[in-house]
Design a protein around this motif. Structure first.
Motif, mmCIF file in Angstrom:
data_model
loop_
_atom_site.group_PDB
_atom_site.id
_atom_site.type_symbol
_atom_site.label_atom_id
_atom_site.label_comp_id
_atom_site.label_asym_id
_atom_site.label_seq_id
_atom_site.Cartn_x
_atom_site.Cartn_y
_atom_site.Cartn_z
ATOM 1 N N SER A 1 132.478 10.465 9.421
ATOM 2 C CA SER A 1 132.827 11.696 8.710
ATOM 3 C C SER A 1 134.307 11.701 8.357
ATOM 4 O O SER A 1 135.087 10.932 8.903
ATOM 5 N N ALA A 2 134.678 12.600 7.461
ATOM 6 C CA ALA A 2 136.073 12.777 7.074
ATOM 7 C C ALA A 2 136.327 14.272 6.898
ATOM 8 O O ALA A 2 135.388 15.076 6.936
ATOM 9 N N LEU A 3 137.570 14.634 6.707
ATOM 10 C CA LEU A 3 137.918 16.026 6.424
ATOM 11 C C LEU A 3 138.095 16.188 4.925
ATOM 12 O O LEU A 3 138.805 15.407 4.284
ATOM 13 N N ASN A 4 137.456 17.231 4.377
ATOM 14 C CA ASN A 4 137.635 17.491 2.949
ATOM 15 C C ASN A 4 138.873 18.372 2.740
ATOM 16 O O ASN A 4 139.603 18.654 3.688
ATOM 17 N N GLY A 5 139.088 18.810 1.534
ATOM 18 C CA GLY A 5 140.264 19.613 1.208
ATOM 19 C C GLY A 5 140.330 20.947 1.930
ATOM 20 O O GLY A 5 141.400 21.532 2.075
ATOM 21 N N ASN A 6 139.203 21.464 2.412
ATOM 22 C CA ASN A 6 139.161 22.733 3.148
ATOM 23 C C ASN A 6 139.164 22.533 4.654
ATOM 24 O O ASN A 6 138.813 23.432 5.401
ATOM 25 N N ASP A 7 139.510 21.344 5.112
ATOM 26 C CA ASP A 7 139.495 20.986 6.540
ATOM 27 C C ASP A 7 138.110 21.102 7.160
ATOM 28 O O ASP A 7 137.970 21.439 8.326
ATOM 29 N N GLU A 8 137.087 20.838 6.362
ATOM 30 C CA GLU A 8 135.715 20.857 6.866
ATOM 31 C C GLU A 8 135.225 19.419 6.993
ATOM 32 O O GLU A 8 135.628 18.540 6.237
ATOM 33 N N LEU A 9 134.323 19.196 7.971
ATOM 34 C CA LEU A 9 133.769 17.853 8.133
ATOM 35 C C LEU A 9 132.855 17.509 6.970
ATOM 36 O O LEU A 9 132.030 18.314 6.558
ATOM 37 N N PHE A 10 132.998 16.302 6.473
ATOM 38 C CA PHE A 10 132.199 15.801 5.361
ATOM 39 C C PHE A 10 131.579 14.494 5.824
ATOM 40 O O PHE A 10 132.281 13.525 6.100
#
Length: 144
Positions: free
Chosen positions: A119-128
């Motif tokens: 996973s990674a963090l998207n622009g809204n600091d949410e897990l992607f």
């Protein structure tokens, strides 16, 4: 059963004894629970068998996805299944921070195994979620 997924056979034995006055052996309650779970959720082995069909549908609907299924050639037992949707890979490239988090979670059913996720963090600091794998064990080879 559908509303109480953690209904244990020992609880079933007690409930049947108090509700109906009948003593049911533990192994009979356990077998009954297995039948109910199979009826509600399907057979686990059949689910693994459907991975080939699912892979074909993914490639049809999301071309460019990466799928790898490994089956032991001698025993014909499931080893691992890796899936990265093309859309998730693209989403990571254009909308996530360049840092990947790895995590694993053990599967606690009869078949055992582990779910591995990247996973990674998207622009809204949410897990992607970028990709995931289902494997028979958490080993270096399966993480790689």
């Amino acid at each position: 059963m559908a509303h109480t997924p953690h209904y244990h056979p020992c609880d079933m034995v007690k409930d049947i004894a108090s509700d109906y006055g009948v003593r049911v052996p533990y192994h009979q309650a356990w077998c009954g629970r297995e039948v109910a779970v199979r009826y509600l959720h399907g057979d686990v082995r059949t689910s693994y068998d459907m991975l080939r069909w699912y892979s074909e549908r993914v490639m049809e609907m999301n071309p460019g996805s990466i799928i790898d299924m490994v089956v032991d050639e001698e025993t014909h037992r499931f080893k691992s299944y890796f899936l990265c949707f093309a859309a998730c890979a693209y989403g990571y490239e254009v909308g996530c921070r360049p840092l990947i988090f790895l995590d694993g979670s053990h599967i606690t059913d009869k078949m055992q195994g582990v779910i591995l996720a990247a996973s990674a963090l998207n622009g809204n600091d949410e897990l992607f979620t970028i990709a995931f794998a289902i494997a028979d064990s958490e080993t270096y080879e399966n993480w790689k």
